[in-house]
Write a protein that holds these residues in place. Structure first.
Motif, mmCIF file in Angstrom:
data_model
loop_
_atom_site.group_PDB
_atom_site.id
_atom_site.type_symbol
_atom_site.label_atom_id
_atom_site.label_comp_id
_atom_site.label_asym_id
_atom_site.label_seq_id
_atom_site.Cartn_x
_atom_site.Cartn_y
_atom_site.Cartn_z
ATOM 1 N N ALA A 1 9.005 39.812 21.180
ATOM 2 C CA ALA A 1 8.095 39.939 22.319
ATOM 3 C C ALA A 1 8.224 41.340 22.883
ATOM 4 O O ALA A 1 9.296 41.918 22.910
ATOM 5 C CB ALA A 1 8.424 38.898 23.384
ATOM 6 N N LEU A 2 7.107 41.871 23.325
ATOM 7 C CA LEU A 2 7.059 43.186 23.935
ATOM 8 C C LEU A 2 7.050 43.001 25.442
ATOM 9 O O LEU A 2 6.183 42.318 25.979
ATOM 10 C CB LEU A 2 5.800 43.926 23.470
ATOM 11 N N ARG A 3 8.037 43.585 26.111
ATOM 12 C CA ARG A 3 8.145 43.452 27.566
ATOM 13 C C ARG A 3 7.655 44.732 28.229
ATOM 14 O O ARG A 3 8.205 45.795 27.990
ATOM 15 C CB ARG A 3 9.584 43.162 27.962
ATOM 16 N N CYS A 4 6.637 44.593 29.058
ATOM 17 C CA CYS A 4 6.053 45.727 29.781
ATOM 18 C C CYS A 4 6.092 45.392 31.258
ATOM 19 O O CYS A 4 5.340 44.533 31.706
ATOM 20 C CB CYS A 4 4.615 45.954 29.334
ATOM 21 N N THR B 1 3.947 52.704 19.479
ATOM 22 C CA THR B 1 5.196 53.110 20.123
ATOM 23 C C THR B 1 4.995 53.215 21.630
ATOM 24 O O THR B 1 4.091 53.916 22.094
ATOM 25 C CB THR B 1 5.671 54.464 19.566
ATOM 26 N N TYR B 2 5.862 52.512 22.372
ATOM 27 C CA TYR B 2 5.840 52.546 23.823
ATOM 28 C C TYR B 2 7.118 53.193 24.332
ATOM 29 O O TYR B 2 8.205 52.832 23.920
ATOM 30 C CB TYR B 2 5.725 51.130 24.413
ATOM 31 N N ASN B 3 6.961 54.164 25.237
ATOM 32 C CA ASN B 3 8.081 54.850 25.858
ATOM 33 C C ASN B 3 8.065 54.494 27.338
ATOM 34 O O ASN B 3 7.194 54.937 28.085
ATOM 35 C CB ASN B 3 7.943 56.361 25.656
ATOM 36 N N PHE B 4 9.042 53.706 27.772
ATOM 37 C CA PHE B 4 9.083 53.230 29.155
ATOM 38 C C PHE B 4 10.040 54.046 30.026
ATOM 39 O O PHE B 4 10.423 53.610 31.102
ATOM 40 C CB PHE B 4 9.466 51.753 29.191
ATOM 41 N N ILE C 1 12.939 52.715 23.690
ATOM 42 C CA ILE C 1 11.598 52.837 23.133
ATOM 43 C C ILE C 1 11.313 51.566 22.343
ATOM 44 O O ILE C 1 12.181 51.055 21.632
ATOM 45 C CB ILE C 1 11.493 54.093 22.243
ATOM 46 N N GLN C 2 10.107 51.042 22.471
ATOM 47 C CA GLN C 2 9.716 49.818 21.777
ATOM 48 C C GLN C 2 8.598 50.130 20.789
ATOM 49 O O GLN C 2 7.634 50.821 21.137
ATOM 50 C CB GLN C 2 9.219 48.765 22.775
ATOM 51 N N VAL C 3 8.738 49.633 19.568
ATOM 52 C CA VAL C 3 7.709 49.791 18.551
ATOM 53 C C VAL C 3 7.148 48.400 18.251
ATOM 54 O O VAL C 3 7.852 47.533 17.737
ATOM 55 C CB VAL C 3 8.261 50.451 17.267
ATOM 56 N N ALA C 4 5.884 48.208 18.618
ATOM 57 C CA ALA C 4 5.197 46.937 18.383
ATOM 58 C C ALA C 4 4.496 47.022 17.035
ATOM 59 O O ALA C 4 3.766 47.982 16.766
ATOM 60 C CB ALA C 4 4.191 46.667 19.493
ATOM 61 N N SER D 1 13.332 47.995 18.590
ATOM 62 C CA SER D 1 13.791 48.922 19.615
ATOM 63 C C SER D 1 14.296 50.195 18.987
ATOM 64 O O SER D 1 14.926 50.172 17.917
ATOM 65 C CB SER D 1 14.925 48.283 20.428
ATOM 66 N N GLY D 2 14.041 51.300 19.664
ATOM 67 C CA GLY D 2 14.534 52.598 19.208
ATOM 68 C C GLY D 2 15.595 53.115 20.165
ATOM 69 O O GLY D 2 16.298 52.328 20.814
ATOM 70 N N SER D 3 15.679 54.416 20.318
ATOM 71 C CA SER D 3 16.622 55.027 21.234
ATOM 72 C C SER D 3 16.055 54.981 22.649
ATOM 73 O O SER D 3 14.936 54.511 22.868
ATOM 74 C CB SER D 3 16.889 56.474 20.799
ATOM 75 N N TYR D 4 16.814 55.499 23.600
ATOM 76 C CA TYR D 4 16.318 55.535 24.965
ATOM 77 C C TYR D 4 15.135 56.486 25.071
ATOM 78 O O TYR D 4 15.081 57.502 24.371
ATOM 79 C CB TYR D 4 17.422 55.960 25.938
#
Length: 121
Positions: free
Chosen positions: A27-30, A92-95, A101-104, A116-119
């Motif tokens: 799941a992608l959390r935004c 790719t989402y950078n929050f 970092i989240q890759v959907a 999940s990637g790095s911060y």
């Protein structure tokens, strides 16, 4: 009969509480919104906005299909190779610097995985 160590029941409770989070691993959390596995790209855009990057590729899968009456398998039957294509997109989402970092990953427009990637930055 041996008694269980005192810390073991507490560890089992903690492990049990962690299990629900494993259910939604894809799941992608935004912010306070969740885009669950199987959701459409439109749903992801509505809940999370535009990603910082998109990559798209086409994958081809070939498999053999036996030609026989009513799915019966017999020796010497002819088979046909069928190739299907699927579109895979990685968003790719950078929050920000306090979240990963989240890759959907979408297959044919549906969310199938989140990595999940790095911060972020």
């Amino acid at each position: 009969m041996r008694a269980l160590p005192a810390a073991l029941p507490a560890a089992l409770v903690v492990a049990g509480l962690a299990l629900p989070s494993l259910v939604h691993a894809s799941a992608l959390r935004c912010d306070n919104k969740i885009v669950s596995e199987g959701a459409s790209q439109v749903d992801a855009l509505a809940k999370c906005g535009q990603p910082v990057a998109k990559q798209s590729k086409t994958e081809y899968v070939t498999h053999k299909v036996k030609e026989g009456a009513r799915g019966e398998t017999r020796y010497g039957e002819a088979s046909t190779e069928v190739t299907t294509s699927t579109t895979v997109e990685e968003w790719t989402y950078n929050f920000g610097p306090h979240r990963l970092i989240q890759v959907a990953i979408f297959r044919d427009g549906r969310l199938v995985d989140v990595r999940s990637g790095s911060y972020g930055y």
